[in-house]
Structures are given as C-alpha cells and as structure tokens.
Scaffold this active site. Structure first.
Site, mmCIF file in Angstrom:
data_model
loop_
_atom_site.group_PDB
_atom_site.id
_atom_site.type_symbol
_atom_site.label_atom_id
_atom_site.label_comp_id
_atom_site.label_asym_id
_atom_site.label_seq_id
_atom_site.Cartn_x
_atom_site.Cartn_y
_atom_site.Cartn_z
ATOM 1 N N HIS A 234 0.837 -1.207 0.000
ATOM 2 C CA HIS A 234 0.000 0.000 0.000
ATOM 3 C C HIS A 234 0.872 1.258 0.000
ATOM 4 O O HIS A 234 0.540 2.257 0.644
ATOM 5 C CB HIS A 234 -0.955 -0.012 1.198
ATOM 6 C CG HIS A 234 -2.306 0.583 0.902
ATOM 7 N ND1 HIS A 234 -3.449 -0.165 0.808
ATOM 8 C CD2 HIS A 234 -2.696 1.865 0.672
ATOM 9 C CE1 HIS A 234 -4.479 0.623 0.558
ATOM 10 N NE2 HIS A 234 -4.043 1.864 0.463
ATOM 11 N N ARG A 237 1.855 2.653 3.430
ATOM 12 C CA ARG A 237 0.845 3.378 4.208
ATOM 13 C C ARG A 237 0.186 2.529 5.295
ATOM 14 O O ARG A 237 -0.635 3.033 6.055
ATOM 15 C CB ARG A 237 -0.239 3.920 3.254
ATOM 16 C CG ARG A 237 0.296 5.013 2.360
ATOM 17 C CD ARG A 237 -0.628 5.344 1.205
ATOM 18 N NE ARG A 237 -1.876 5.967 1.555
ATOM 19 C CZ ARG A 237 -2.034 7.255 1.841
ATOM 20 N NH1 ARG A 237 -0.992 8.062 1.833
ATOM 21 N NH2 ARG A 237 -3.223 7.751 2.112
HETATM 22 C C1 FMN Z 1 -3.255 9.010 -1.300
HETATM 23 C C2 FMN Z 1 -3.316 7.549 -1.586
HETATM 24 C C3 FMN Z 1 -4.544 6.889 -1.535
HETATM 25 C C4 FMN Z 1 -4.623 5.525 -1.828
HETATM 26 N N1 FMN Z 1 -5.842 4.920 -1.833
HETATM 27 C C5 FMN Z 1 -5.912 3.602 -2.156
HETATM 28 C C6 FMN Z 1 -7.189 2.945 -2.217
HETATM 29 O O1 FMN Z 1 -8.232 3.543 -1.989
HETATM 30 N N2 FMN Z 1 -7.202 1.634 -2.558
HETATM 31 C C7 FMN Z 1 -6.053 0.941 -2.829
HETATM 32 O O2 FMN Z 1 -6.107 -0.243 -3.152
HETATM 33 N N3 FMN Z 1 -4.852 1.533 -2.755
HETATM 34 C C8 FMN Z 1 -4.749 2.841 -2.454
HETATM 35 N N4 FMN Z 1 -3.527 3.444 -2.403
HETATM 36 C C9 FMN Z 1 -2.320 2.642 -2.666
HETATM 37 C C10 FMN Z 1 -1.892 2.719 -4.127
HETATM 38 O O3 FMN Z 1 -2.892 2.280 -5.002
HETATM 39 C C11 FMN Z 1 -0.591 1.923 -4.374
HETATM 40 O O4 FMN Z 1 -0.770 0.593 -3.959
HETATM 41 C C12 FMN Z 1 0.603 2.516 -3.610
HETATM 42 O O5 FMN Z 1 0.547 3.910 -3.552
HETATM 43 C C13 FMN Z 1 1.965 2.074 -4.155
HETATM 44 O O6 FMN Z 1 2.319 2.649 -5.329
HETATM 45 P P1 FMN Z 1 3.261 3.972 -5.520
HETATM 46 O O7 FMN Z 1 4.521 3.823 -4.768
HETATM 47 O O8 FMN Z 1 3.455 3.969 -7.017
HETATM 48 O O9 FMN Z 1 2.453 5.129 -5.038
HETATM 49 C C14 FMN Z 1 -3.434 4.805 -2.130
HETATM 50 C C15 FMN Z 1 -2.204 5.478 -2.163
HETATM 51 C C16 FMN Z 1 -2.131 6.825 -1.900
HETATM 52 C C17 FMN Z 1 -0.784 7.501 -1.974
#
Ligand code: FMN
Length: 336
Positions: A234, A237
C-alpha cells in the site's frame, strides 16, 4: 507539453504533495491524510530505494528491430504492461473532493494510452458508480479495486461490477491497516481465506487480491481462486517495517509458479523500473503517486504525457537490454 511542465503546473493546484522531481517518498514523508507513508514515514522511500539498487544488464549484440511494449492482461489489449493505482479519495490531495473528476480523467487517458485504470470504491457511495460510468463512457480497460468492507457490502458491489465491462475486479486486503479511514469509523477488516473464497465465487470477472507481501499469502490467494495478485504494501501506508516490494517479489513469483498473474507496485517510477520488475517475473506493474501529480497538472492530457514518457523509457530500456518484445524479457537482464 513535457512531464516537468505538467509537474510545475500541478504545484499550483495540489495540496500535501510537493510534486517532487523524483517521487521517492521523501517530500511527503508521513503526511497522512495526504500521499505520505505511515509514521515514521519512510515506507514509500523503502520501496523506491529497492528498485534503485537493482541494475540492468546491457546486451549490444541482439538483432536490431523495433521494440513493441504491447501485451494482453485479463483479456485487455494494452500498449504497455501498466495499471494505475487506485486512490479511494482525492481529499488526500485537495480540500474539494475531486475523486470523480480524477477517476474520469485517468480513465480517459487509459483508453487513449492503452493501460488499465484501477479505481477505488472510496469513502463516498458515488465513487464506484462514477468510475463505472466513466469506464463505459470511454470504453476503457478498468478494474474497480474494492476496500475490505464486510462481505455483504462487497458482494453488492461485485454484483454491479459483474454487469459492467470491467476487465476484472480486485479486493485490497491490506486496507484493513489504514488508520486514516478505520479511525473515522469505516468498517474495513481483514479477511479469512473462506471470506475471500466467497468473494471470488461471486465474481464473474477475473479476481485480483491486492496487498500480498509474502509467499504464504500469495499461495493462499491462489488457493482462494485469485486470477491475479498485486504485490503491494500500500505504498508504505499500512505497516512501518514492511519490506520493499522489490525484495519480496522473487519469492512470491517462485511460490505462485505461474498459477496467477503477478502485478507489483511500490516506488516504480520509470520505464527501466518496469523492465526490472518484468525481468524479475512480474506480468505488469502498478504505479500510483505520480498519477495525481499528472492529473492536477493538466487533467487527462497530463496523464497521457506521463504514461507516454513511461512507455518511451520502457522502449529505450528494452532496446538496450536486447528485448524487442515483452516475451524477450528474461531474468538475466537484471543484476540484483
Ligand atoms: C493518497 C493515496 C490513496 C490511496 N488509496 C488507495 C485505495 O483507496 N485503494 C487501494 O487499493 N490503494 C490505495 N492506495 C495505494 C496505491 O494504489 C498503491 O498501492 C501505492 O501507492 C503504491 O504505489 P506507488 O509507490 O506507485 O504510489 C493509495 C495510495 C495513496 C498515496
């Protein structure tokens, strides 16, 4: 328009995110609500740093020819093996809720650039139907990724999705650890294998489980009938101390043994990173945080600029490593 121009423009409209030249989690730190990582705030950077440590091996003796980044995933024909990461609520980036507008813009770009848009079911009831309407309108390849609400709620959503043109449906198991929403009373919770099987059985679409970080959970997801898994923490997060996704990818690829499609996310930022992930056994990658920067910068056009930049980087990286099509990509191309 270049992506740097899009980024500069985003700075005027976006909150909590600094639209940094390199989106590596250092600028946003532990900003939650916002795009950061769970305190102490280093999770996104752990993901990003792991891809930087992996090298690519050049091959200058390959036969010359044009590079094709096209592929098929869950029956959708794509111009590159890319999915945009779902963001349940854009209130993390702006005071006014632009979640529906954001999803519409990214879905429009998905239809134009040939990637799969993943949109969430968010925290308001309009998010899922809004995404489905945009998906049908642009005839885009899209996948709703549903939060881990109680099964009776998810089953109703799956019923709607079965009747749509979505290429698949996903459940994000790890959102159960999102204190930003659970703290506000949203009933997210972890799932037992039997609960996940019930959801899988209800879906007439390929079924994806998002948030897999161990070989054991990958095997369990496959045993539940998952057609795809998303190796994801995630974006840092949900669990401080979680390893980088690049670190766990090889053991998960080995455990799945081709029984399900593997998508990996977390800190992938360039075409070279996409090539690394594919060479390590992923079928496709998911990228999230740069998408809102692109959309706040220039709407659907900004997203198009970003994805075309990624595709050209992938073309150049594949060319230099001797791959002319995705099926030429092999484990010898990475130096881990
Ligand atoms: C602000 C924010 C909100 C997110 N909301 C969701 C969500 O609602 N559902 C979900 O599956 N992942 C959510 N994610 C996770 C992303 O889809 C993804 O798995 C994660 O950010 C990793 O990718 P990145 O390093 O390219 O950002 C969220 C990420 C961020 C930053």
């Amino acid at each position: 328009m270049t992506f740097d121009e899009v980024r500069e423009s985003a700075k005027k409209n976006i909150s909590n995110c600094k639209a940094c030249p390199v989106c590596n989690g250092l600028g946003c730190g532990n900003t939650i609500p916002g795009p950061g990582s769970k305190a102490p705030g280093n999770g996104a950077n752990v993901n990003w740093s792991a891809w930087q440590k992996i090298g690519l091996n050049m091959d200058v003796f390959a036969p010359d020819g044009a590079v094709d980044t096209g592929c098929e995933l869950f029956g959708a024909k794509l111009k590159l093996p890319l999915l945009s990461g779902p963001i349940g609520s854009l209130t993390q980036y702006s005071k006014t809720d632009v979640t529906l507008e954001y999803n519409d813009g990214v879905i429009e770009a998905a239809a134009k650039c040939g990637f799969i848009d993943c949109f969430g079911d968010g925290v308001t009831p309009q998010t899922l139907p809004g995404g489905l309407i945009s998906m049908e309108h642009y005839q885009a390849a899209a996948v709703p990724i549903l939060n881990p609400f109680p099964n009776d709620v998810i089953l109703k959503h799956i019923e709607k999705i079965n009747k749509s043109s979505a290429v698949a449906v996903g459940v994000v198991a790890d959102s159960a650890g999102l204190s930003v929403w659970t703290g506000k009373g949203l009933k997210f919770g972890s799932k037992t294998p039997d609960e996940m099987k019930e959801l899988r059985a209800a879906s007439e679409k390929p079924f994806i489980v998002k948030g897999i970080m161990t070989a054991k959970n990958a095997e369990q997801a496959v045993a539940c009938g998952a057609d795809g898994i998303i190796v994801s923490n995630h974006g840092g997060r949900v669990l401080p101390g979680a390893p980088a996704t690049a670190e766990v990818l090889p053991e998960i690829v080995a455990a799945v043994g081709g029984a399900a499609k593997i998508i990996v996310d977390g800190g992938l930022r360039s075409g070279s990173d996409i090539l690394k992930a594919l060479a390590m056994g992923a079928d496709a990658v998911m990228i999230c945080r740069p998408f809102p920067v692109a959309w706040f910068g220039a709407g659907a056009e900004g997203v198009t600029v970003y994805v075309e930049k990624l595709r050209m980087e992938l073309v150049e990286a594949m060319y230099m490593c001797g791959a002319r099509k995705l099926t030429d990509i092999s484990p010898e191309m990475v130096r881990v």
